[in-house]
Design a protein around this motif. Structure first.
Motif, mmCIF file in Angstrom:
data_model
loop_
_atom_site.group_PDB
_atom_site.id
_atom_site.type_symbol
_atom_site.label_atom_id
_atom_site.label_comp_id
_atom_site.label_asym_id
_atom_site.label_seq_id
_atom_site.Cartn_x
_atom_site.Cartn_y
_atom_site.Cartn_z
ATOM 1 N N GLY A 104 49.519 -10.557 -64.466
ATOM 2 C CA GLY A 104 48.373 -11.446 -64.334
ATOM 3 C C GLY A 104 48.051 -11.868 -62.917
ATOM 4 O O GLY A 104 47.095 -12.615 -62.702
ATOM 5 N N GLY A 105 48.827 -11.397 -61.928
ATOM 6 C CA GLY A 105 48.539 -11.777 -60.539
ATOM 7 C C GLY A 105 47.536 -10.815 -59.921
ATOM 8 O O GLY A 105 47.912 -9.918 -59.135
ATOM 9 N N PHE A 106 46.250 -11.004 -60.263
ATOM 10 C CA PHE A 106 45.222 -10.065 -59.829
ATOM 11 C C PHE A 106 44.863 -10.218 -58.342
ATOM 12 O O PHE A 106 44.052 -9.439 -57.834
ATOM 13 N N ASP A 107 45.437 -11.186 -57.651
ATOM 14 C CA ASP A 107 45.207 -11.326 -56.222
ATOM 15 C C ASP A 107 46.221 -10.544 -55.396
ATOM 16 O O ASP A 107 46.212 -10.608 -54.163
ATOM 17 N N ALA A 108 47.108 -9.794 -56.066
ATOM 18 C CA ALA A 108 48.125 -9.014 -55.348
ATOM 19 C C ALA A 108 47.472 -7.867 -54.587
ATOM 20 O O ALA A 108 46.579 -7.186 -55.108
ATOM 21 N N GLY A 168 54.552 -0.242 -56.484
ATOM 22 C CA GLY A 168 55.098 -0.637 -57.783
ATOM 23 C C GLY A 168 55.194 -2.139 -57.933
ATOM 24 O O GLY A 168 54.891 -2.696 -59.010
ATOM 25 N N HIS A 169 55.625 -2.816 -56.874
ATOM 26 C CA HIS A 169 55.714 -4.268 -56.927
ATOM 27 C C HIS A 169 54.328 -4.893 -57.125
ATOM 28 O O HIS A 169 54.162 -5.839 -57.915
ATOM 29 N N ALA A 170 53.338 -4.317 -56.419
ATOM 30 C CA ALA A 170 51.973 -4.835 -56.588
ATOM 31 C C ALA A 170 51.478 -4.611 -58.016
ATOM 32 O O ALA A 170 50.878 -5.494 -58.641
ATOM 33 N N LEU A 171 51.742 -3.418 -58.576
ATOM 34 C CA LEU A 171 51.331 -3.138 -59.948
ATOM 35 C C LEU A 171 52.051 -4.042 -60.937
ATOM 36 O O LEU A 171 51.468 -4.494 -61.934
ATOM 37 N N ASP A 172 53.338 -4.300 -60.674
ATOM 38 C CA ASP A 172 54.086 -5.193 -61.563
ATOM 39 C C ASP A 172 53.498 -6.603 -61.532
ATOM 40 O O ASP A 172 53.375 -7.267 -62.569
ATOM 41 N N THR A 214 41.655 -1.562 -57.744
ATOM 42 C CA THR A 214 41.847 -1.821 -59.174
ATOM 43 C C THR A 214 42.232 -3.265 -59.433
ATOM 44 O O THR A 214 41.732 -3.905 -60.369
ATOM 45 N N SER A 215 43.120 -3.802 -58.613
ATOM 46 C CA SER A 215 43.523 -5.201 -58.764
ATOM 47 C C SER A 215 42.334 -6.133 -58.600
ATOM 48 O O SER A 215 42.155 -7.084 -59.376
ATOM 49 N N GLU A 216 41.481 -5.835 -57.604
ATOM 50 C CA GLU A 216 40.305 -6.669 -57.391
ATOM 51 C C GLU A 216 39.335 -6.579 -58.566
ATOM 52 O O GLU A 216 38.800 -7.589 -59.044
ATOM 53 N N GLN A 217 39.106 -5.346 -59.051
ATOM 54 C CA GLN A 217 38.211 -5.173 -60.195
ATOM 55 C C GLN A 217 38.755 -5.853 -61.436
ATOM 56 O O GLN A 217 38.009 -6.490 -62.189
ATOM 57 N N LEU A 218 40.078 -5.722 -61.655
ATOM 58 C CA LEU A 218 40.677 -6.388 -62.814
ATOM 59 C C LEU A 218 40.548 -7.905 -62.708
ATOM 60 O O LEU A 218 40.322 -8.591 -63.710
#
Length: 505
Positions: A247-251, A238-242, A271-275
Motif C-alpha cells: 500500500g505504499g504507493f509513494d515508494a 524488489g523492496h520498492a515493489l514490496d 507503475t507505483s505512481e499510476q497505482l
C-alpha cells in the motif's frame, strides 16, 4: 604430510584439456548466458507488469464509468421518490432538484451509457451484455419519464408520483443493483490481480538471486562484479515493489543502470505512481458511494420514525403493525384557512402553512411527540408512539397550550389574524407502516377518530378535551365545562375546555 585431495569438481575442471583463458572464456560465456537469461526475464517481467498495469487502468476506467452510472441512477431514484415531496420541502430549498425534468436526467444517462459503448460495450468485452441491457432498459424508461413530467404538469403530484414509483423506481433500483454488483466484481478482480503480482514478484526475486549466487560460485571476482551490478538494483526494485504491494504507493527506486534494469526501475516508479493515482480515484469513488448511501439513509429516516426505520431495515419484508395500549392524540386545524387560501397565490399559501407548521414541529420535538401527518391545514401529533412514554396525555396538553401561545404571538404577522382549533383524546390505537413504494407510518382507531372530532367540533382559540384526558390531567390543569356535545359517528360526549395549568400553591 600428505596434501589434501581436491574435491571432485576441482579435479574435473583441472582435467579439461583447455587453456586457462579458454576456461575463463567458457566461464564468462556461462555468466554472460546467465545475464542474457536474466535480461530476458526482466523484459518478460516488465511486459507482465505493463500488462497488469494496463489491466488495472482498464478496470479503473470501468469502475469510473459504472460509478458515474450508479450516481446518475441514485439521483434518478431520489428524484422519483421526490415526486412525493411536500410543498414545504420545496420552499425549504429542495424544489430546484426535485422539480428538474426526469426525462432530461434519463436522457442524460442514456447519452452517457451510449458514449461508453465504444470502450466497454463492444462484442467480446466483459461488460458488453450489461451495457446493452442498460441501453435497452433506459430506452424503455425514457417514455415513462416523459409521461411522469406530463402528469406532473397536467395532473399534479398525486397522479405523477404513484406513476413514477410504479414505472421508474423498481427498474432504476434494478439497474443500480446491477451496476453496484459489477463494480464490486471489478474491485475483487483488481485485488486478486494485485495479490498475483506480489506472488510473481517473489518468484522472480528468488530466481534472480539464485542466478546471481551461481555466477559468484563460477568466478568470485567476475561473479562479484556481475552479481553486484544485478542483485543490488534488483533488490532495490524488489523492496520498492514490496512496499507498493503493502500500500505504499509513494515508494520510488533509483538505480545507476542504463540497461533493462534501469528501464524496469523507471517502469516500477511509473507503475507505483499510476497505482497511487488509481487508489486515490477508487477511494474517492468509494466516498461518493458512501455519500449516496447516506443520502438514502437520511431520506428513509425523514419519512419514518427512527425506531420504525431501523426495524424496516432489519426486516424489509415484514409487515410493521403495533398495538399501542396508551397513546394521546392531538389534532389542530387553522380556522378559516380555506377561504383565506382561495385569495392567495400558491407560493403564499405554502409559505403560510410552512411558517406555522415549522413552529409546530419545533414544539413537537420539544415535548417528545411524534408528528404523524399534515392534511391540508390540519396538523396531527401523538405521544406514546412508536414507543410508549410515561406521560403521553401531559405531553400533548403541554404542546396544545404552547400551540395557542405560539399562534397568538404569530397572529400579528398576518393581516387577517390567526386562530386554531385543537382537540385531544387518549386511549388505545393501532399503528403501522403502509405502502410498498411510498412508505407512510400512520395510526388508526377510535382514539384517533375521537381526537379528530374534538378538534372539528371545537371552537377557535380553544382546546377541547374528553373525560379521559381530563381525568389524567387533574388536578394540575384548569378546565371549563362545555357540556354534552353531539359528535358525529360517536354520539353525545361530555367535553371540557382546557384553559391552562393550575397556579403553583
Amino acid at each position: 604430510m600428505v596434501a589434501k585431495q581436491p574435491n571432485v569438481l576441482t579435479r574435473c575442471v583441472a582435467a579439461i584439456g583447455l587453456s586457462i583463458r579458454s576456461k575463463l572464456l567458457i566461464a564468462f560465456m556461462g555468466i554472460t548466458g546467465l545475464l542474457v537469461a536474466l535480461a530476458l526475464f526482466g523484459l518478460y517481467s516488465l511486459q507482465q507488469s505493463h500488462a497488469r498495469t494496463q489491466a488495472l487502468i482498464r478496470d479503473q476506467e470501468r469502475i469510473e464509468y459504472f460509478n458515474q452510472i450508479h450516481a446518475y441512477v441514485g439521483d434518478l431514484i431520489v428524484m422519483t421518490v421526490g415526486q412525493y415531496t411536500p410543498y414545504e420541502l420545496d420552499v425549504a430549498g429542495g424544489g430546484s432538484f426535485f422539480g428538474a425534468p426526469l426525462y432530461d436526467r434519463v436522457g442524460g444517462l442514456q447519452l452517457f451509457v451510449a458514449k461508453g459503448v465504444r470502450h466497454f460495450g463492444q462484442p467480446g468485452m466483459p461488460d458488453a451484455d450489461l451495457v446493452a441491457r442498460l441501453r435497452s432498459e433506459l430506452a424503455v424508461l425514457l417514455p415513462h419519464a416523459i409521461e411522469v413530467q406530463c402528469l406532473r404538469r397536467e395532473e399534479g403530484k398525486p397522479v405523477a408520483a404513484p406513476f413514477a414509483m410504479e414505472k421508474l423506481f423498481e427498474p432504476l433500483r434494478g439497474i443500480q443493483r446491477d451496476v453496484y454488483t459489477v463494480v464490486q466484481d471489478i474491485e475483487r478482480d483488481m485485488a486478486a490481480r494485485a495479490r498475483s503480482t506480489a506472488v510473481a514478484y517473489q518468484a522472480s526475486r528468488q530466481l534472480v538471486v539464485t542466478s546471481a549466487l551461481v555466477a559468484v560460485g563460477i568466478s568470485l571476482l567476475l561473479g562479484y562484479a556481475i552479481s553486484s551490478s544485478l542483485v543490488w538494483p534488483v533488490r532495490r526494485i524488489g523492496h520498492a515493489l514490496d512496499t507498493v504491494a503493502k500500500g505504499g504507493f509513494d515508494a520510488r527506486v533509483t538505480v545507476p543502470n542504463r540497461d533493462e534494469l534501469g528501464e524496469l526501475a523507471n517502469n516500477v516508479n511509473a507503475t507505483s505512481e499510476q497505482l497511487g493515482d488509481l487508489y486515490q480515484e477508487v477511494e474517492s469513488q468509494r466516498a461518493e458511494l458512501a455519500k449516496e448511501h447516506a443520502k438514502s439513509e437520511a431520506l428513509l429516516y425523514n419519512l419514518l420514525p427512527a425506531d420504525i426505520a431501523a426495524r424496516l431495515k432489519l426486516e424489509p419484508d415484514r409487515t410493521i403493525a403495533d398495538s399501542l395500549p396508551r397513546v394521546a392524540i392531538l389534532f389542530a386545524d387553522i380556522v378559516d384557512f380555506t377561504p383565506r387560501a382561495v385569495s392567495l397565490p400558491p407560493e403564499d399559501v405554502v409559505g403560510f402553512l410552512n411558517k406555522i407548521f415549522s413552529a409546530f414541529d419545533e414544539l413537537a420535538e420539544k415535548h417528545g411527540l411524534e408528528k404523524v401527518k399534515t392534511i391540508g391545514d390540519a396538523y396531527m401529533v401523538a405521544a406514546g408512539m412508536p414507543s410508549p412514554v410515561g406521560d403521553p396525555v401531559h405531553r400533548v396538553a403541554e404542546m396544545a397550550l404552547d400551540m395557542l401561545r405560539v399562534v397568538t404571538e404569530m397572529s400579528g404577522e398576518f393581516p387577517d389574524g390567526l386562530e386554531v382549533r385543537i382537540g385531544l383524546h387518549a386511549g388505545p390505537a393501532v399503528a403501522g407502516v403502509i405502502g410498498n413504494r411510498k412508505l407512510f407510518y400512520d395510526v388508526w382507531g377510535e382514539t384517533v377518530n375521537t381526537a379528530s372530532r374534538m378538534e372539528s367540533h371545537g371552537e377557535p382559540g380553544r382546546i377541547q378535551v374528553t373525560a379521559a384526558v381530563k381525568a389524567e390531567l387533574e388536578p394540575g390543569y384548569q378546565f371549563v365545562p362545555r357540556g354534552t356535545v353531539d359528535v358525529k359517528g360517536i354520539g353525545e360526549v361530555e367535553t371540557w375546555w382546557l384553559s391552562g395549568k393550575q397556579a403553583a400553591a
